[in-house]
Scaffold this active site. Structure first.
Site, short mmCIF file in Angstrom:
data_model
loop_
_atom_site.label_atom_id
_atom_site.label_comp_id
_atom_site.label_asym_id
_atom_site.label_seq_id
_atom_site.Cartn_x
_atom_site.Cartn_y
_atom_site.Cartn_z
N HIS A 280 -14.21 12.82 27.37
CA HIS A 280 -14.56 11.56 27.55
C HIS A 280 -15.37 11.24 29.08
O HIS A 280 -14.61 11.79 29.97
CB HIS A 280 -13.51 10.49 27.55
CG HIS A 280 -13.91 8.88 28.18
ND1 HIS A 280 -14.84 8.34 27.64
CD2 HIS A 280 -13.20 8.36 28.91
CE1 HIS A 280 -14.69 7.22 28.00
NE2 HIS A 280 -13.66 7.14 28.85
N CYS B 273 -11.33 3.91 25.35
CA CYS B 273 -12.17 5.15 25.50
C CYS B 273 -11.47 6.37 24.69
O CYS B 273 -12.03 7.40 24.76
CB CYS B 273 -11.98 5.24 26.94
SG CYS B 273 -12.98 3.85 27.75
N ASN C 249 -20.10 5.08 31.84
CA ASN C 249 -19.13 5.13 30.95
C ASN C 249 -19.35 4.33 29.75
O ASN C 249 -19.23 3.04 29.89
CB ASN C 249 -17.77 4.78 31.70
CG ASN C 249 -16.43 4.79 30.75
OD1 ASN C 249 -16.64 5.06 29.61
ND2 ASN C 249 -15.35 4.76 31.38
O1 UT7 Z 1 -12.64 4.96 30.67
C1 UT7 Z 1 -11.98 3.93 31.27
C2 UT7 Z 1 -10.89 4.47 32.09
N1 UT7 Z 1 -11.21 4.35 33.41
C3 UT7 Z 1 -11.27 5.17 34.31
O2 UT7 Z 1 -11.00 6.34 34.12
C4 UT7 Z 1 -11.49 4.51 35.96
C5 UT7 Z 1 -10.70 5.71 36.82
N2 UT7 Z 1 -10.86 5.28 38.41
C6 UT7 Z 1 -12.12 5.40 38.78
O3 UT7 Z 1 -12.94 5.83 38.42
C7 UT7 Z 1 -11.96 5.04 40.36
O4 UT7 Z 1 -10.64 4.44 40.76
C8 UT7 Z 1 -13.13 3.79 40.65
C9 UT7 Z 1 -14.55 4.79 40.55
C10 UT7 Z 1 -13.02 2.86 39.58
C11 UT7 Z 1 -13.05 3.29 42.12
O5 UT7 Z 1 -12.94 4.52 42.97
P1 UT7 Z 1 -11.84 4.52 44.05
O6 UT7 Z 1 -12.12 5.74 45.00
O7 UT7 Z 1 -10.63 4.62 43.47
O8 UT7 Z 1 -12.05 3.24 44.90
P2 UT7 Z 1 -11.38 1.95 45.11
O9 UT7 Z 1 -11.27 1.03 44.20
O10 UT7 Z 1 -9.88 2.36 45.83
O11 UT7 Z 1 -11.96 1.28 46.54
C12 UT7 Z 1 -12.25 1.91 47.71
C13 UT7 Z 1 -13.19 1.23 48.93
C14 UT7 Z 1 -12.66 -0.35 48.85
O12 UT7 Z 1 -13.08 -0.73 50.18
P3 UT7 Z 1 -11.91 -0.64 51.44
O13 UT7 Z 1 -10.62 -1.41 50.95
O14 UT7 Z 1 -11.59 0.83 51.80
O15 UT7 Z 1 -12.78 -0.95 52.73
C15 UT7 Z 1 -13.34 -0.94 47.72
O16 UT7 Z 1 -13.66 -2.21 48.36
O17 UT7 Z 1 -14.29 1.14 47.97
C16 UT7 Z 1 -14.86 -0.16 48.01
N3 UT7 Z 1 -15.48 -0.33 46.73
C17 UT7 Z 1 -16.79 -0.39 46.53
N4 UT7 Z 1 -17.94 -0.10 47.64
C18 UT7 Z 1 -19.04 -0.25 47.13
C19 UT7 Z 1 -14.92 -0.60 45.28
N5 UT7 Z 1 -15.97 -0.69 44.61
C20 UT7 Z 1 -17.19 -0.41 45.20
C21 UT7 Z 1 -18.53 -0.46 44.93
N6 UT7 Z 1 -19.36 -0.38 45.77
N7 UT7 Z 1 -18.79 -0.58 43.75
#
Ligand code: UT7
Length: 351
Positions: free
Chosen positions: A278, A113, A308
């Site tokens: 980005h 990216c 993205n």
């Molecule tokens: O260009 C590439 C570089 N990449 C990035 O810049 C990514 C940077 N990070 C992010 O954008 C975020 O970390 C994400 C959007 C990928 C994830 O968001 P988050 O707030 O960090 O969520 P998480 O992975 O910590 O998950 C929180 C909760 C979990 O549930 P529990 O354990 O709290 O019950 C996940 O299972 O949300 C759940 N979860 C979802 N629920 C519905 C994770 N993904 C999803 C989903 N739909 N797609």
């Protein structure tokens, strides 16, 4: 002063968009969760059988038409992708042949990216040294190949058969990474100029391999054979992303790079007309904007429509802004990005 001008831009998004609601056909997610955490409403996917070299052709043709030049006058290509057509070689040479200019040197960039900020520095060095006169920089991605569901007919609504439990469970296990990515291509044409002050004012680039585990596809040539059943069983052909760590890295390292790039260029944050970020997650860019106290209107976003697109986000956004008249010659822009590797940085450009 020797520099460069951006003389053309183009973009291409394949097919009809896939909404967040459509994704919930193949994994446990919701429009509300995705939009709230990322700002994304929809994305496009590359059709099966095509790769980034294919998506890049219409984007590059748009840019060539916009610039009103002959394709044969392009003397160098920088091809940015993290989802190449083949594991080897890179996609640049195949793209050049498909564009109708085989023989033109094509350099494949592997900064994921962050590739576009690296490309700007390389292009500037080549254009100001006389090594090239016209450079085509392309960012193109086909992430569809590593999406964790395999039953695309269910996603497309083309079957009455319910999705298998195995497919849904696999897709849901990987929902943290897959919902943010979308496919598409963008292209910019840069031309050397000795008139005016257009060109790269500064670049502040960084790489830190000690962070590699935060974001990678953990399969590769260390294994014999490099494609084996263990890789598939352990699902190591998918992207592994420690989202929270990547998020933290982005909002701390990118502002440092932006400030350092401004200092090197002897410009202030207020002097910048546009911060071209980005598009990884709207929440990241909002956090960066707030930390740096940037005016929201100066940090444009289009992630809502495309997700993205990795190497594609910056040229796609710049093409939109050039075509709708927001981005004009004479303006000062700061482009910043962070990607797997990790690689990150910021560049200051006078248009
Ligand atoms: O260009 C590439 C570089 N990449 C990035 O810049 C990514 C940077 N990070 C992010 O954008 C975020 O970390 C994400 C959007 C990928 C994830 O968001 P988050 O707030 O960090 O969520 P998480 O992975 O910590 O998950 C929180 C909760 C979990 O549930 P529990 O354990 O709290 O019950 C996940 O299972 O949300 C759940 N979860 C979802 N629920 C519905 C994770 N993904 C999803 C989903 N739909 N797609």
């Amino acid at each position: 002063m020797a520099g460069f001008r951006i003389i053309g831009s183009g973009r291409y998004l394949p097919g009809e968009p896939y909404t967040n609601d459509m994704l919930s056909r193949v994994l446990d997610t919701s429009d509300e969760w995705i939009y709230k955490r990322t700002g994304i409403r929809q994305r496009h996917y590359c059709p099966e059988g095509q790769g980034p070299s294919d998506l890049a052709v219409p984007a590059a043709r748009n840019a060539i038409e916009d610039a009103g030049i002959e394709p044969s006058s392009i003397d160098f290509i920088l091809f940015n992708t993290m989802t190449p057509d083949y594991l080897l070689p890179g996609s640049g040479a195949e793209f050049a042949a498909k564009l109708g200019i085989p023989g033109v040197p094509a350099l494949d960039m592997r900064q994921q990216c962050a590739a576009f900020v690296y490309s700007f520095q390389i292009a500037s060095a080549m254009l100001t040294s006389g090594a090239a006169k016209r450079i085509l920089i392309v960012g193109s991605e086909a992430h569809a190949g590593y999406m964790p569901w395999h039953e695309w007919d269910v996603l497309d609504g083309k079957t009455d058969k319910p999705q298998s439990q195995e497919d849904r469970e696999r897709a849901t296990r990987h929902r943290g990474f897959c919902i943010i990515f979308g496919d598409g291509a963008g292209a910019l044409l840069l031309e050397a100029t000795s008139e005016g002050d257009a060109g790269l004012l500064s670049a502040e680039l960084h790489s830190d391999g000690s962070q590699i585990e935060q974001l990678r596809i953990p399969a590769g040539f260390k294994e014999r054979p490099f494609i084996n059943q263990k890789v598939v069983d352990e699902e190591r052909m998918f992207l592994f992303m420690n989202g929270k760590e990547v998020f933290k890295h982005a909002i701390s390292k990118v502002p440092q790079a932006v400030r350092a790039a401004c200092k090197k260029a002897s410009v202030s944050l207020d002097d910048i007309d546009w911060f071209v970020a980005h598009q990884a997650n709207d929440r990241i860019n909002i956090a960066i904007r707030e930390r740096m106290k940037l005016a929201p209107a100066k940090v444009p976003s289009n992630i809502k429509n495309y997700g993205n697109t990795s190497g594609g986000t910056i040229p796609i956004l710049m093409d939109e802004m050039r075509r709708d008249g927001r981005m004009k010659a004479g303006q000062l822009i700061c482009v910043f990005a962070l990607g797997a590797g990790m690689h990150w940085g910021a560049v200051i450009i006078r248009l």
